[in-house]
Each structure stands twice: as structure tokens, then as C-alpha cells.
Design a protein around this motif. Structure first.
Motif, PDB file in Angstrom:
ATOM      1  N   GLN A   1      47.443  27.068  -8.145  1.00 46.34           N
ATOM      2  CA  GLN A   1      46.665  27.140  -9.385  1.00 46.34           C
ATOM      3  C   GLN A   1      46.031  28.510  -9.553  1.00 46.34           C
ATOM      4  OE1 GLN A   1      43.860  23.930  -9.255  1.00 46.34           O
ATOM      5  NE2 GLN A   1      45.422  22.320  -9.522  1.00 46.34           N
ATOM      6  N   GLY A   2      45.540  29.055  -8.452  1.00 47.57           N
ATOM      7  CA  GLY A   2      44.950  30.389  -8.530  1.00 47.57           C
ATOM      8  C   GLY A   2      45.965  31.440  -8.927  1.00 47.57           C
ATOM      9  N   GLN A   3      47.184  31.320  -8.369  1.00 47.83           N
ATOM     10  CA  GLN A   3      48.240  32.265  -8.742  1.00 47.83           C
ATOM     11  C   GLN A   3      48.606  32.131 -10.219  1.00 47.83           C
ATOM     12  OE1 GLN A   3      51.368  31.407  -5.965  1.00 47.83           O
ATOM     13  NE2 GLN A   3      50.551  32.769  -4.386  1.00 47.83           N
ATOM     14  N   ALA A   4      48.722  30.855 -10.678  1.00 47.86           N
ATOM     15  CA  ALA A   4      49.061  30.639 -12.092  1.00 47.86           C
ATOM     16  C   ALA A   4      47.962  31.184 -13.006  1.00 47.86           C
ATOM     17  CB  ALA A   4      49.274  29.148 -12.351  1.00 47.86           C
ATOM     18  N   ARG A   5      46.721  30.864 -12.647  1.00 50.24           N
ATOM     19  CA  ARG A   5      45.623  31.382 -13.469  1.00 50.24           C
ATOM     20  C   ARG A   5      45.537  32.897 -13.414  1.00 50.24           C
ATOM     21  NH1 ARG A   5      40.723  27.110 -11.959  1.00 50.24           N
ATOM     22  NH2 ARG A   5      41.718  25.253 -12.895  1.00 50.24           N
ATOM     23  N   GLY A   6      45.727  33.425 -12.205  1.00 49.83           N
ATOM     24  CA  GLY A   6      45.702  34.883 -12.068  1.00 49.83           C
ATOM     25  C   GLY A   6      46.805  35.548 -12.856  1.00 49.83           C
ATOM     26  N   LEU A   7      48.016  34.929 -12.821  1.00 52.02           N
ATOM     27  CA  LEU A   7      49.133  35.479 -13.578  1.00 52.02           C
ATOM     28  C   LEU A   7      48.856  35.432 -15.078  1.00 52.02           C
ATOM     29  CD1 LEU A   7      52.002  36.597 -13.688  1.00 52.02           C
ATOM     30  CD2 LEU A   7      52.848  34.245 -13.629  1.00 52.02           C
TER      31      LEU A   7
ATOM     32  N   ILE B   1      44.777  21.607   3.921  1.00 53.62           N
ATOM     33  CA  ILE B   1      46.051  22.307   3.741  1.00 53.62           C
ATOM     34  C   ILE B   1      46.597  22.077   2.344  1.00 53.62           C
ATOM     35  CG2 ILE B   1      48.444  22.417   4.510  1.00 53.62           C
ATOM     36  CD1 ILE B   1      47.455  21.760   7.329  1.00 53.62           C
ATOM     37  N   GLU B   2      46.595  20.775   1.917  1.00 52.14           N
ATOM     38  CA  GLU B   2      47.094  20.460   0.584  1.00 52.14           C
ATOM     39  C   GLU B   2      46.217  21.086  -0.498  1.00 52.14           C
ATOM     40  OE1 GLU B   2      48.306  16.547  -2.140  1.00 52.14           O
ATOM     41  OE2 GLU B   2      47.439  16.309  -0.117  1.00 52.14           O
ATOM     42  N   GLY B   3      44.898  20.994  -0.296  1.00 44.69           N
ATOM     43  CA  GLY B   3      43.990  21.599  -1.264  1.00 44.69           C
ATOM     44  C   GLY B   3      44.152  23.107  -1.338  1.00 44.69           C
ATOM     45  N   GLU B   4      44.345  23.708  -0.160  1.00 39.02           N
ATOM     46  CA  GLU B   4      44.554  25.155  -0.135  1.00 39.02           C
ATOM     47  C   GLU B   4      45.849  25.527  -0.846  1.00 39.02           C
ATOM     48  OE1 GLU B   4      44.806  28.810   3.136  1.00 39.02           O
ATOM     49  OE2 GLU B   4      44.619  26.728   3.798  1.00 39.02           O
ATOM     50  N   SER B   5      46.909  24.701  -0.599  1.00 39.42           N
ATOM     51  CA  SER B   5      48.190  24.975  -1.242  1.00 39.42           C
ATOM     52  C   SER B   5      48.089  24.833  -2.757  1.00 39.42           C
ATOM     53  CB  SER B   5      49.254  24.025  -0.696  1.00 39.42           C
ATOM     54  OG  SER B   5      50.494  24.234  -1.351  1.00 39.42           O
ATOM     55  N   ARG B   6      47.455  23.720  -3.207  1.00 37.19           N
ATOM     56  CA  ARG B   6      47.295  23.527  -4.649  1.00 37.19           C
ATOM     57  C   ARG B   6      46.387  24.590  -5.243  1.00 37.19           C
ATOM     58  NH1 ARG B   6      46.512  16.973  -5.565  1.00 37.19           N
ATOM     59  NH2 ARG B   6      48.594  16.353  -4.811  1.00 37.19           N
ATOM     60  N   GLY B   7      45.309  24.876  -4.530  1.00 37.15           N
ATOM     61  CA  GLY B   7      44.397  25.903  -5.024  1.00 37.15           C
ATOM     62  C   GLY B   7      45.070  27.265  -5.116  1.00 37.15           C
TER      63      GLY B   7
END
Length: 230
Positions: A73-79, A64-70
Motif C-alpha cells: 500500500q505504501g508503494q502504491a500510495r507513494g507511486l 509479516i502480513e501487515g508489513e507486506s500489505r503496508g
């Protein structure tokens, strides 16, 4: 070998040995051993169960934590990637407009420079015509320039010859003016309208109307350049 049974005498007794607690026969585990075995087994099962539950809970929490962080991070990188790609697309799309703007500015500057040159030429032509008209209509203005030139001499000359253009000399003569500051006026066909030349033994002073006009035009051109660059 057949078992022998020994018979007791009448009235005699034999001690009876009770089996150990919890044994129904020889070799059976005692109640204490069964308790300790059950305790150990329960302890091991509890440890295994606790380990499995802890592992599963940690795995679930970690996922859950990894999914949340991922996800973050994925949203930030995608943005960031989206912004970079959008900026690159925007810059690429703006290149034609940038070139068009540069061409337009270059064209406007060329047009303004051309207009400035045309304006400067027009001012020069009008100024020369006005000056010629002024000297033609009022030839005594030439004498004013001669008097200004005389004022620059350090001392009063012993000899002085004043030369004017043929037209200015003639028009002044028609007005009855043949001298300036007591010195006779001569004519020189090489001089233009409004020009004069003063000759002494020590120096020659030239009054060139065209040069004075050019100096004024330079100031005008400088002002036009400043307005063009500003």
C-alpha cells in the motif's frame, strides 16, 4: 495426661491398619492425587505454552502480513503521489512553453491574417487594373455587358436609352460603333470604365463593373479564410 499402654495378653493379636497407597504418614497426598495434580499442572502449562506460542506465532505472522500489505500500500500510495507530484511539476514547468506556444500561434495567425489582407488588396488592385486595361483596349466588351442586360428585360422596350462612360463612348465611336441592338449610345460622365445604364419607361438597369468585381473578390476572400482556418 500420660499415655497408657495397654499390654496384650499372652498369645493375643491386634489388627494392623496399612496406610493408604502412596502415604508415608497421615495427611500426605496419594499417588492418584499427585497424578491428577501433575496432569492438571501439565495441562495448564501446556495451555499457557500453547497460548504463548500461538500468540507469538500469530503476532509474527500478523506483523509479516501487515508489513507486506503496508509495504504494498505504501508503494502504491507513494507511486500515485509521485506521479501526481511529477505531473504537477511537469504542468508547472510547461506553463511558460504553453504561453509561448499560444503567443506563437497568435502571432502566426495575425501574420497570416495580415498576409491575407495584403494578398486580397493586391488581387483587387491587379483585377481593377486588368479590367480597366481590357475595357480600354477592347471597348466592345462593354457592349457585351449591355447585351446581357438587355436579355434580362421581359419584353422588347418601346424606348431605350443606353448610357456609357465618356471614355467607352468615345473609343467605340472611334471604332465606328454608335449603337447597340439598334439603340443609340449616350455618354454619362458619372459612369466608370466598363459601366453602363439602361433606361426604359418601366425600369432602369445598371451594369456596375465594380460590384461584379467585389462579388468575385468576396469569393476569393472566403477561400482565403477557409484556408486560414483550416
Amino acid at each position: 495426661m500420660p499415655n497408657k499402654m495397654r499390654k496384650l495378653a499372652p498369645g493375643a493379636t491386634r489388627r494392623y491398619r496399612f496406610p493408604q497407597l502412596g502415604q508415608s504418614g497421615e495427611g500426605a497426598p496419594s499417588e492418584q492425587e499427585r497424578f491428577e495434580s501433575g496432569y492438571q499442572q501439565g495441562l495448564e502449562q501446556g495451555q499457557d505454552q500453547g497460548y504463548q506460542e500461538g500468540y507469538q506465532q500469530g503476532l509474527t505472522s500478523g506483523l509479516i502480513e501487515g508489513e507486506s500489505r503496508g509495504l504494498a500500500q505504501g508503494q502504491a500510495r507513494g507511486l500515485a503521489q509521485g506521479l501526481a507530484e511529477g505531473r504537477a511539476s511537469f504542468d508547472e514547468a510547461m506553463q511558460p512553453f504553453t504561453r509561448l506556444q499560444q503567443q506563437w500561434e497568435s502571432l502566426c495567425r495575425a501574420r497570416m491574417l495580415q498576409q491575407k489582407q495584403v494578398l486580397a488588396q493586391l488581387v483587387e488592385q491587379v483585377a481593377r487594373r486588368v479590367i480597366q486595361a481590357e475595357f480600354t483596349l477592347n471597348p466592345q466588351q462593354v457592349l457585351s455587358q449591355v447585351e446581357q442586360a438587355l436579355a434580362t428585360l421581359p419584353t422588347q422596350p418601346e424606348e431605350l436609352t443606353i448610357y456609357l462612360s465618356e471614355g467607352d463612348r468615345r473609343r467605340l465611336a472611334e471604332l465606328g460603333v454608335t449603337q447597340c441592338a439598334g439603340w443609340p449610345l449616350q455618354q454619362d460622365g458619372a459612369l466608370a470604365i466598363g459601366d453602363a445604364r439602361l433606361e426604359t419607361r418601366a425600369a432602369v438597369i445598371e451594369v456596375n463593373t465594380a460590384e461584379r468585381l467585389d462579388a468575385c473578390l468576396d469569393k476569393i476572400n472566403s477561400a482565403l479564410d477557409a484556408s486560414l482556418n483550416g
